[in-house]
Write a protein that holds these residues in place. Structure first.
Motif, mmCIF file in Angstrom:
data_model
loop_
_atom_site.group_PDB
_atom_site.id
_atom_site.type_symbol
_atom_site.label_atom_id
_atom_site.label_comp_id
_atom_site.label_asym_id
_atom_site.label_seq_id
_atom_site.Cartn_x
_atom_site.Cartn_y
_atom_site.Cartn_z
ATOM 1 N N ASP A 156 -14.783 8.149 8.399
ATOM 2 C CA ASP A 156 -14.955 7.072 9.148
ATOM 3 C C ASP A 156 -16.300 7.169 9.930
ATOM 4 O O ASP A 156 -16.549 7.850 10.928
ATOM 5 C CB ASP A 156 -13.722 6.611 10.058
ATOM 6 N N ALA A 212 -10.246 9.922 4.468
ATOM 7 C CA ALA A 212 -10.357 8.645 4.104
ATOM 8 C C ALA A 212 -11.459 8.005 5.203
ATOM 9 O O ALA A 212 -11.871 8.542 6.149
ATOM 10 C CB ALA A 212 -9.143 7.983 4.503
ATOM 11 N N ASP A 213 -11.794 6.830 4.547
ATOM 12 C CA ASP A 213 -12.781 5.910 5.435
ATOM 13 C C ASP A 213 -12.191 5.034 6.446
ATOM 14 O O ASP A 213 -10.977 4.945 6.631
ATOM 15 C CB ASP A 213 -13.490 5.174 4.328
ATOM 16 N N HIS A 214 -12.952 4.359 7.256
ATOM 17 C CA HIS A 214 -12.525 3.133 8.132
ATOM 18 C C HIS A 214 -11.815 2.236 7.211
ATOM 19 O O HIS A 214 -12.038 1.995 6.334
ATOM 20 C CB HIS A 214 -13.736 2.768 8.753
ATOM 21 N N PHE A 241 -8.947 2.373 6.009
ATOM 22 C CA PHE A 241 -8.414 2.762 4.529
ATOM 23 C C PHE A 241 -6.894 2.080 4.559
ATOM 24 O O PHE A 241 -6.387 2.534 3.288
ATOM 25 C CB PHE A 241 -8.442 4.388 4.561
ATOM 26 N N TYR A 292 -12.450 -2.383 -0.350
ATOM 27 C CA TYR A 292 -13.229 -1.212 -1.322
ATOM 28 C C TYR A 292 -12.937 -0.040 -0.546
ATOM 29 O O TYR A 292 -13.040 0.971 -1.343
ATOM 30 C CB TYR A 292 -14.588 -1.375 -1.378
ATOM 31 N N ARG A 293 -12.377 0.121 0.878
ATOM 32 C CA ARG A 293 -12.247 1.296 1.439
ATOM 33 C C ARG A 293 -10.603 1.639 1.283
ATOM 34 O O ARG A 293 -10.305 2.675 1.840
ATOM 35 C CB ARG A 293 -12.650 1.472 2.915
ATOM 36 N N TYR A 294 -9.828 0.936 0.757
ATOM 37 C CA TYR A 294 -8.500 0.979 0.804
ATOM 38 C C TYR A 294 -8.011 2.223 -0.018
ATOM 39 O O TYR A 294 -8.634 2.688 -0.956
ATOM 40 C CB TYR A 294 -7.944 -0.071 0.205
ATOM 41 N N ASP A 295 -7.335 3.014 0.556
ATOM 42 C CA ASP A 295 -6.787 4.390 0.052
ATOM 43 C C ASP A 295 -5.238 4.386 -0.012
ATOM 44 O O ASP A 295 -4.626 4.458 0.899
ATOM 45 C CB ASP A 295 -7.143 5.780 0.924
#
Length: 245
Positions: free
Chosen positions: A183, A212-214, A216, A222-225
């Protein structure tokens, strides 16, 4: 657990604040959660998070955080223009105005017949994570979940400079902090500043880190995990059930 959904209206500073409420369908009393969205307010991605939490056995009340600036029911689209609009609304809202919303929603939760008045928590995402952290200054809050909260480490929240780091000793409840190591908005040095301040204040807390990214946990970006989000949900619900039991 099946849930019900409704909107309620509250008055804060003589203005109308819409609150989206999701609650378990079976009759009974449940812990109440003050839920804060990100800068895009209560679009589908956020209300799905509200609904999911309610399904675990919580009455979840989510106010529109920009109700002083945006018309009731406004959903800000999570695109480039929406990002500008949301960030501008965040910047133009006074810190004291953000803080005034928490006791209003807490008071509503405590008087609602489906809520156990002594079991109140809060949860938020991004700017909402910071707002949930500040809501924990309220003595009624027993548990707070702050997911990738922005601005705590550097004081960025609305007009002026937030004193969040300096007020951590006021928190009486338990904290769960959820971060993504990728993040850019809450870098490692920011996380360390938060942890050091929590430790110095003697605040009961737990830190969760995911690769994971911000944002998430937001399922429309697009940053969904999904794997990290599911892992976080397992920890979050276990934490809330333990503290608010």
């Amino acid at each position: 657990m099946q849930i019900t959904k409704r909107n309620v209206e509250l008055r804060v500073d003589d203005g109308l604040m819409r609150v989206y409420v999701a609650a378990p369908k079976p009759a009974g009393r449940y812990p109440g959660i003050l839920f804060y969205s990100d800068i895009y307010q209560l679009g589908g991605a956020m209300t799905r998070l509200v609904d999911r939490l309610a399904g675990y056995g919580f009455v979840v009340a989510a106010p529109e955080i920009f109700h002083r600036l945006e018309p009731i029911g406004t959903v800000i689209e999570p695109d480039d223009l929406g990002r500008m609009r949301g960030n501008d609304a965040a910047r133009r809202t006074a810190i004291a105005e953000y803080d005034a919303d928490a006791p209003a929603v807490i008071a509503w939760l405590k008087q609602d017949g489906t809520v156990s008045a002594e079991q109140i928590g809060t949860m938020g995402f991004c700017i909402g994570g910071h707002l949930a952290f500040r809501a924990a200054f309220q003595p009624d809050i027993k548990a707070a979940v702050c997911c990738y909260p922005t601005g705590i480490h550097n004081g960025k929240l609305g007009k002026g400079v937030a004193d969040t780091l300096q007020r951590m000793s006021e928190i009486e409840g338990d904290l769960l902090m959820v971060f993504g190591t990728l993040d850019p908005h809450v870098p490692d040095e920011g996380r360390q500043a938060i942890v050091q301040a929590l430790t110095a204040a003697g605040t009961t807390h737990k830190i969760l880190l995911y690769e994971a990214d911000h944002t998430f946990m937001r399922d429309d970006g697009y940053r969904y995990d999904s794997a990290a989000a599911d892992a976080a949900w397992a920890e979050i619900t276990a934490f809330l059930k333990q503290v608010l039991d």
